[in-house]
Design a protein around this motif. Sequence first.
Motif, mmCIF file in Angstrom:
data_model
loop_
_atom_site.group_PDB
_atom_site.id
_atom_site.type_symbol
_atom_site.label_atom_id
_atom_site.label_comp_id
_atom_site.label_asym_id
_atom_site.label_seq_id
_atom_site.Cartn_x
_atom_site.Cartn_y
_atom_site.Cartn_z
ATOM 1 N N PHE A 235 0.791 -1.228 0.000
ATOM 2 C CA PHE A 235 0.000 0.000 0.000
ATOM 3 C C PHE A 235 0.827 1.284 0.000
ATOM 4 N N GLY A 236 2.134 1.173 0.243
ATOM 5 C CA GLY A 236 2.967 2.358 0.374
ATOM 6 C C GLY A 236 3.092 2.766 1.828
ATOM 7 N N VAL A 237 4.151 3.477 2.138
ATOM 8 C CA VAL A 237 4.419 3.836 3.531
ATOM 9 C C VAL A 237 3.426 4.869 4.044
ATOM 10 N N SER A 238 3.159 5.906 3.255
ATOM 11 C CA SER A 238 2.279 6.980 3.727
ATOM 12 C C SER A 238 0.847 6.515 3.937
ATOM 13 N N SER A 239 0.423 5.485 3.216
ATOM 14 C CA SER A 239 -0.953 4.987 3.332
ATOM 15 C C SER A 239 -1.097 3.880 4.366
ATOM 16 N N THR A 240 -0.024 3.537 5.043
ATOM 17 C CA THR A 240 -0.053 2.478 6.049
ATOM 18 C C THR A 240 0.153 3.090 7.424
ATOM 19 N N SER A 241 -0.802 2.850 8.321
ATOM 20 C CA SER A 241 -0.723 3.391 9.670
ATOM 21 C C SER A 241 -0.228 2.335 10.649
ATOM 22 N N GLU B 254 5.692 12.518 9.185
ATOM 23 C CA GLU B 254 6.226 11.633 10.218
ATOM 24 C C GLU B 254 7.432 10.832 9.733
ATOM 25 N N MET B 255 7.659 10.809 8.415
ATOM 26 C CA MET B 255 8.810 10.089 7.875
ATOM 27 C C MET B 255 10.044 10.978 7.740
ATOM 28 N N LEU B 256 9.930 12.251 8.118
ATOM 29 C CA LEU B 256 11.061 13.176 7.981
ATOM 30 C C LEU B 256 12.300 12.724 8.762
ATOM 31 N N PRO B 257 12.156 12.190 9.987
ATOM 32 C CA PRO B 257 13.358 11.697 10.684
ATOM 33 C C PRO B 257 14.100 10.613 9.898
ATOM 34 N N SER B 258 13.344 9.771 9.233
ATOM 35 C CA SER B 258 13.970 8.724 8.426
ATOM 36 C C SER B 258 14.668 9.331 7.216
ATOM 37 N N TYR B 259 14.096 10.391 6.670
ATOM 38 C CA TYR B 259 14.727 11.094 5.551
ATOM 39 C C TYR B 259 16.096 11.624 5.953
ATOM 40 N N ASN B 260 16.160 12.224 7.137
ATOM 41 C CA ASN B 260 17.433 12.765 7.609
ATOM 42 C C ASN B 260 18.462 11.661 7.844
ATOM 43 N N SER B 261 18.021 10.528 8.372
ATOM 44 C CA SER B 261 18.949 9.421 8.593
ATOM 45 C C SER B 261 19.408 8.822 7.268
ATOM 46 N N ARG B 262 18.519 8.822 6.253
ATOM 47 C CA ARG B 262 18.910 8.330 4.922
ATOM 48 C C ARG B 262 19.984 9.227 4.322
ATOM 49 N N LYS B 263 19.855 10.545 4.521
ATOM 50 C CA LYS B 263 20.858 11.474 4.007
ATOM 51 C C LYS B 263 22.218 11.185 4.618
ATOM 52 N N ALA B 264 22.235 10.978 5.928
ATOM 53 C CA ALA B 264 23.496 10.673 6.609
ATOM 54 C C ALA B 264 24.074 9.366 6.097
ATOM 55 N N LEU B 265 23.199 8.388 5.850
ATOM 56 C CA LEU B 265 23.646 7.097 5.338
ATOM 57 C C LEU B 265 24.243 7.241 3.944
#
Length: 221
Positions: free
Chosen positions: A27-33, A122-133
């Motif tokens: 379903f995609g990440v944004s559509s899954t709670s 709510e996925m923004l923290p993961s975005y920042n960690s992906r950038k660091a990765l």
Amino acid sequence: MARKTKQQAQETRQHIIDTALRLFSEFGVSSTSLAGIAAAAGVTRGAIYWHFKNKAELFDAIWTLSETKINDFESEYQAKFPDNPLHVMRELLIYMLCLTTTDTQWRSIMEINFHKCEFVGEMLPSYNSRKALYFSCYEQIEDSLNHSIQLGFLPSDLHLRRAAVTLRAYFSGILENWLFLPESFDIHQEAPTLVDSFIDMLRSSPALRLPLVTPVQENAE
């Protein structure tokens, strides 16, 4: 009893991860709670929050599965070929491409990453960690390329950062295009040739070379 309880908690955590991976892929990440994940996993929301503070942390746990798989393979080949980092890189890239057809978990993670995840809200923290990765990934690639240069497998004037950027773009592009249109080419069969094509580029492309320093430039400095 304590050991059994700890094992049960670990099994519950893995079950939540497996369920989230399936729903994210479908379903995609944004559509899954988290509530939907809890219902599909047959656990309470409290059980999810016991292991993960939010959806970004759960997503990162899923991503760690793929990192562990790749790191284990790389460590194995580094032990087998300690004096040939270019061969290790070649085998690792081939392995990662072929894994899309042999490992359903890896393929689902790649599909989510390329096509079914928006790094907003709510996925923004993961975005920042992906950038660091990604930044650390560039450094790891450069280290491997530099080691290959020192051992004579690649030209001494290779532009390390440009080569690392090109490698990520080339490899990600192959994966993203195949996942979107798998019938367009046989990624498993073509993997060795695709990787060798890039290695040929590292060895021969003038665009991946450091600029020549002329005597005039040296004197000016």
